[in-house]
Motif scaffolding. Structure first.
Motif, PDB file in Angstrom:
ATOM      1  N   GLU A 284       5.141 -30.242  56.681  1.00 46.17           N
ATOM      2  CA  GLU A 284       4.113 -29.537  55.940  1.00 46.17           C
ATOM      3  C   GLU A 284       3.398 -28.571  56.874  1.00 46.17           C
ATOM      4  OE1 GLU A 284      -0.118 -30.500  53.687  1.00 46.17           O
ATOM      5  OE2 GLU A 284       1.398 -32.067  53.875  1.00 46.17           O
ATOM      6  N   VAL A 285       3.622 -27.277  56.685  1.00 44.51           N
ATOM      7  CA  VAL A 285       2.980 -26.264  57.520  1.00 44.51           C
ATOM      8  C   VAL A 285       2.594 -25.074  56.652  1.00 44.51           C
ATOM      9  CG1 VAL A 285       4.134 -26.867  59.679  1.00 44.51           C
ATOM     10  CG2 VAL A 285       5.240 -25.284  58.106  1.00 44.51           C
ATOM     11  N   PRO A 286       1.415 -24.478  56.908  1.00 40.32           N
ATOM     12  CA  PRO A 286       1.021 -23.274  56.158  1.00 40.32           C
ATOM     13  C   PRO A 286       1.631 -22.030  56.791  1.00 40.32           C
ATOM     14  CG  PRO A 286      -0.756 -23.946  57.599  1.00 40.32           C
ATOM     15  CD  PRO A 286       0.339 -24.972  57.779  1.00 40.32           C
ATOM     16  N   ILE A 287       2.242 -21.193  55.971  1.00 42.43           N
ATOM     17  CA  ILE A 287       2.778 -19.919  56.425  1.00 42.43           C
ATOM     18  C   ILE A 287       2.055 -18.826  55.657  1.00 42.43           C
ATOM     19  CG2 ILE A 287       4.816 -18.442  56.594  1.00 42.43           C
ATOM     20  CD1 ILE A 287       4.920 -20.806  58.458  1.00 42.43           C
ATOM     21  N   SER A 288       1.284 -18.015  56.366  1.00 39.53           N
ATOM     22  CA  SER A 288       0.528 -16.957  55.726  1.00 39.53           C
ATOM     23  C   SER A 288       1.391 -15.725  55.516  1.00 39.53           C
ATOM     24  CB  SER A 288      -0.687 -16.596  56.595  1.00 39.53           C
ATOM     25  OG  SER A 288      -1.278 -15.394  56.165  1.00 39.53           O
ATOM     26  N   ASN A 289       1.062 -14.938  54.503  1.00 34.54           N
ATOM     27  CA  ASN A 289       1.733 -13.655  54.309  1.00 34.54           C
ATOM     28  C   ASN A 289       1.525 -12.747  55.505  1.00 34.54           C
ATOM     29  OD1 ASN A 289       2.323 -14.722  51.862  1.00 34.54           O
ATOM     30  ND2 ASN A 289       1.018 -13.350  50.667  1.00 34.54           N
ATOM     31  N   TYR A 290       0.419 -12.947  56.193  1.00 28.20           N
ATOM     32  CA  TYR A 290       0.165 -12.131  57.373  1.00 28.20           C
ATOM     33  C   TYR A 290       1.171 -12.426  58.478  1.00 28.20           C
ATOM     34  CZ  TYR A 290      -4.185 -10.840  55.099  1.00 28.20           C
ATOM     35  OH  TYR A 290      -5.107 -10.361  54.199  1.00 28.20           O
ATOM     36  N   ASN A 291       1.711 -13.640  58.508  1.00 26.48           N
ATOM     37  CA  ASN A 291       2.773 -13.946  59.458  1.00 26.48           C
ATOM     38  C   ASN A 291       3.985 -13.070  59.194  1.00 26.48           C
ATOM     39  OD1 ASN A 291       1.862 -17.363  58.994  1.00 26.48           O
ATOM     40  ND2 ASN A 291       1.287 -16.089  60.734  1.00 26.48           N
ATOM     41  N   LEU A 292       4.345 -12.919  57.923  1.00 26.68           N
ATOM     42  CA  LEU A 292       5.488 -12.092  57.562  1.00 26.68           C
ATOM     43  C   LEU A 292       5.217 -10.617  57.845  1.00 26.68           C
ATOM     44  CD1 LEU A 292       6.502 -13.734  54.165  1.00 26.68           C
ATOM     45  CD2 LEU A 292       7.552 -14.082  56.392  1.00 26.68           C
ATOM     46  N   ALA A 293       4.020 -10.159  57.497  1.00 22.78           N
ATOM     47  CA  ALA A 293       3.670  -8.760  57.743  1.00 22.78           C
ATOM     48  C   ALA A 293       3.688  -8.451  59.225  1.00 22.78           C
ATOM     49  CB  ALA A 293       2.303  -8.450  57.143  1.00 22.78           C
ATOM     50  N   SER A 294       3.180  -9.366  60.042  1.00 21.94           N
ATOM     51  CA  SER A 294       3.175  -9.167  61.490  1.00 21.94           C
ATOM     52  C   SER A 294       4.589  -9.061  62.031  1.00 21.94           C
ATOM     53  CB  SER A 294       2.439 -10.326  62.168  1.00 21.94           C
ATOM     54  OG  SER A 294       2.519 -10.214  63.574  1.00 21.94           O
ATOM     55  N   TYR A 295       5.480  -9.924  61.535  1.00 19.66           N
ATOM     56  CA  TYR A 295       6.874  -9.892  61.985  1.00 19.66           C
ATOM     57  C   TYR A 295       7.556  -8.585  61.586  1.00 19.66           C
ATOM     58  CZ  TYR A 295      11.889 -10.787  61.771  1.00 19.66           C
ATOM     59  OH  TYR A 295      13.250 -10.674  61.893  1.00 19.66           O
ATOM     60  N   LEU A 296       7.398  -8.167  60.336  1.00 21.95           N
ATOM     61  CA  LEU A 296       8.049  -6.942  59.873  1.00 21.95           C
ATOM     62  C   LEU A 296       7.500  -5.717  60.596  1.00 21.95           C
ATOM     63  CD1 LEU A 296       8.242  -7.647  56.040  1.00 21.95           C
ATOM     64  CD2 LEU A 296      10.093  -7.811  57.719  1.00 21.95           C
ATOM     65  N   ARG A 297       6.197  -5.711  60.866  1.00 17.79           N
ATOM     66  CA  ARG A 297       5.616  -4.592  61.613  1.00 17.79           C
ATOM     67  C   ARG A 297       6.227  -4.527  63.012  1.00 17.79           C
ATOM     68  NH1 ARG A 297       0.870  -6.046  61.260  1.00 17.79           N
ATOM     69  NH2 ARG A 297       0.153  -4.728  59.562  1.00 17.79           N
ATOM     70  N   ARG A 298       6.362  -5.665  63.656  1.00 18.07           N
ATOM     71  CA  ARG A 298       6.894  -5.680  65.028  1.00 18.07           C
ATOM     72  C   ARG A 298       8.334  -5.208  65.071  1.00 18.07           C
ATOM     73  NH1 ARG A 298       9.662  -9.672  67.756  1.00 18.07           N
ATOM     74  NH2 ARG A 298       9.076 -11.295  66.275  1.00 18.07           N
ATOM     75  N   ILE A 299       9.175  -5.716  64.177  1.00 18.05           N
ATOM     76  CA  ILE A 299      10.583  -5.333  64.269  1.00 18.05           C
ATOM     77  C   ILE A 299      10.821  -3.908  63.775  1.00 18.05           C
ATOM     78  CG2 ILE A 299      11.426  -7.701  64.130  1.00 18.05           C
ATOM     79  CD1 ILE A 299      12.161  -7.212  61.228  1.00 18.05           C
ATOM     80  N   SER A 300       9.860  -3.325  63.049  1.00 18.22           N
ATOM     81  CA  SER A 300      10.023  -1.927  62.653  1.00 18.22           C
ATOM     82  C   SER A 300      10.054  -1.020  63.877  1.00 18.22           C
ATOM     83  CB  SER A 300       8.902  -1.501  61.701  1.00 18.22           C
ATOM     84  OG  SER A 300       7.655  -1.402  62.364  1.00 18.22           O
ATOM     85  N   TYR A 301       9.350  -1.414  64.943  1.00 19.09           N
ATOM     86  CA  TYR A 301       9.380  -0.628  66.178  1.00 19.09           C
ATOM     87  C   TYR A 301      10.729  -0.742  66.885  1.00 19.09           C
ATOM     88  CZ  TYR A 301       4.288  -0.419  65.685  1.00 19.09           C
ATOM     89  OH  TYR A 301       3.021  -0.208  65.217  1.00 19.09           O
TER      90      TYR A 301
END
Length: 354
Positions: free
Chosen positions: A167-184
């Motif tokens: 049981e772990v919380p995954i925020s949408n901000y985690n996904l946004a942060s990942y996608l922003r990083r790999i866009s570079y």
């Protein structure tokens, strides 16, 4: 069970343990030891699970990758299709079996399939025919006829298996942060995240040079950023750096468009190069802020989740490439070299300390 939390988060909850027969397929190997393939069954394991789904598409260089969330279902739409074929044992690659090419093991698909409660992949061929594959808990099942926007050629839909994750919380901000990083790291790709109509788009035209702007913003740079590029056989690199007004070094590195989170020989080469340049070329105590991205098909990873790079030759390759390209740059740009030679570190006046 799996449930959506307040604050736009998700909860992945382990319900029971799995028991698997001794004669294991690739899918059964992953389901029996999920932590071995994604690092843990907690927060970072779930993140790695989502990264595997994204990398399954990214390795085919899409120009668009759209990540969406609908309740507890994740979806990825793209303008590329996956090469699907069966091996000599009837296993369907890339969803059911690993493929080994020399030192490289392609594992994104089997890990994603094995750890999903349900997964479907569908594509529209050039003739307009729709092909779909579907799985439930790693086993083939009947496709249900997925629909997706006309702008995409393929659609990947998946939901994590709650019996395999804590049981772990995954925020949408985690996904946004990942996608922003790999866009570079994928400047030719437009990434988007749609959470029930709330859409964010990430695109970096200049790759890590755009990333450097934000990465270096907490520091007072003493000269314009230096951009170095070099290709030497199968090895290529891009390094963006500048000296700043404090003494600490802040450098980050990427390998094959990803992070080796525990460093390795490439990071050793970067640190050696920074020390050598500061002591022998610049003769200064100013710190360096920099971003390094290398591509090297022969990377030797340590650990199932690729946490460390172990190639001994990368230390010298990275160090020599950075130092030699820096010297060549300074020869072409003497004004920048003069700025660096006259740079000073920031000193706190005594009055500020009283």
């Amino acid at each position: 069970m799996l449930s959506r939390q307040f604050g736009q988060s998700f909860v992945f909850r382990r319900v029971s343990d799995m028991s698997v027969d001794e004669n294991l397929s690739d899918i059964e190997h992953v389901r029996k030891r999920p932590g071995m393939y994604v690092g843990s069954t907690g927060f970072f394991g779930v993140i790695h699970y989502l990264v595997d789904a994204t990398n399954l598409i990214l390795q085919h260089s899409p120009s668009k990758l759209a990540f969406s969330i609908d309740g507890l279902e994740f979806s990825i739409g793209s303008d590329v299709v996956l090469p699907v074929f069966e091996n000599e044992n009837g296993g369907r690659f890339p969803f059911e079996c690993f493929r080994r090419d020399g030192n490289s093991v392609f594992s994104h698909g089997p890990v994603l399939t094995a750890l999903s409660d349900r997964l479907s992949y569908s594509e529209r061929s050039t003739g307009g025919v729709t092909i779909e594959y579907a799985y439930r808990n790693g086993a083939r099942t009947v496709p249900c006829g997925v629909k997706w926007p006309d702008e995409f050629r393929s659609h990947l839909s998946f939901a994590p298996d709650a019996t395999l994750f804590d049981e772990v919380p995954i925020s949408n901000y985690n996904l946004a942060s990942y996608l922003r990083r790999i866009s570079y790291l994928h400047p030719g790709t437009e990434f988007s995240l749609d959470d029930n109509g709330r859409k964010s788009t990430f695109r970096a035209e200049n790759g890590i040079r755009d990333m450097f702007v934000g990465f270096a913003s907490p520091y007072q740079l003493v000269h314009e950023p230096i951009v170095l590029q070099r290709t030497d056989g199968p090895f290529s690199m891009e390094f963006v750096f500048a000296l700043h007004s404090w003494k600490n070094d802040v450098c980050c590195s990427f390998v094959n468009k990803g992070r080796a989170v525990e460093g390795g020989t490439h990071q050793d080469g970067l640190e050696r190069a920074v020390t050598q340049m500061r002591d022998e070329v610049f003769a200064t105590s100013n710190g360096v802020v920099g971003l390094l991205s290398i591509h090297y098909p022969k990377v030797q990873w340590h650990g199932c989740i690729k946490a460390t790079v172990r190639n001994p030759e990368l230390t010298g390759l990275v160090c020599d490439s950075i130092v030699n390209e820096t010297m060549a740059y300074l020869d072409r740009n003497p004004v920048v070299f003069d700025q660096i030679k006259h740079a000073q570190t920031f000193q706190f006046p005594d009055a500020w300390l009283s």
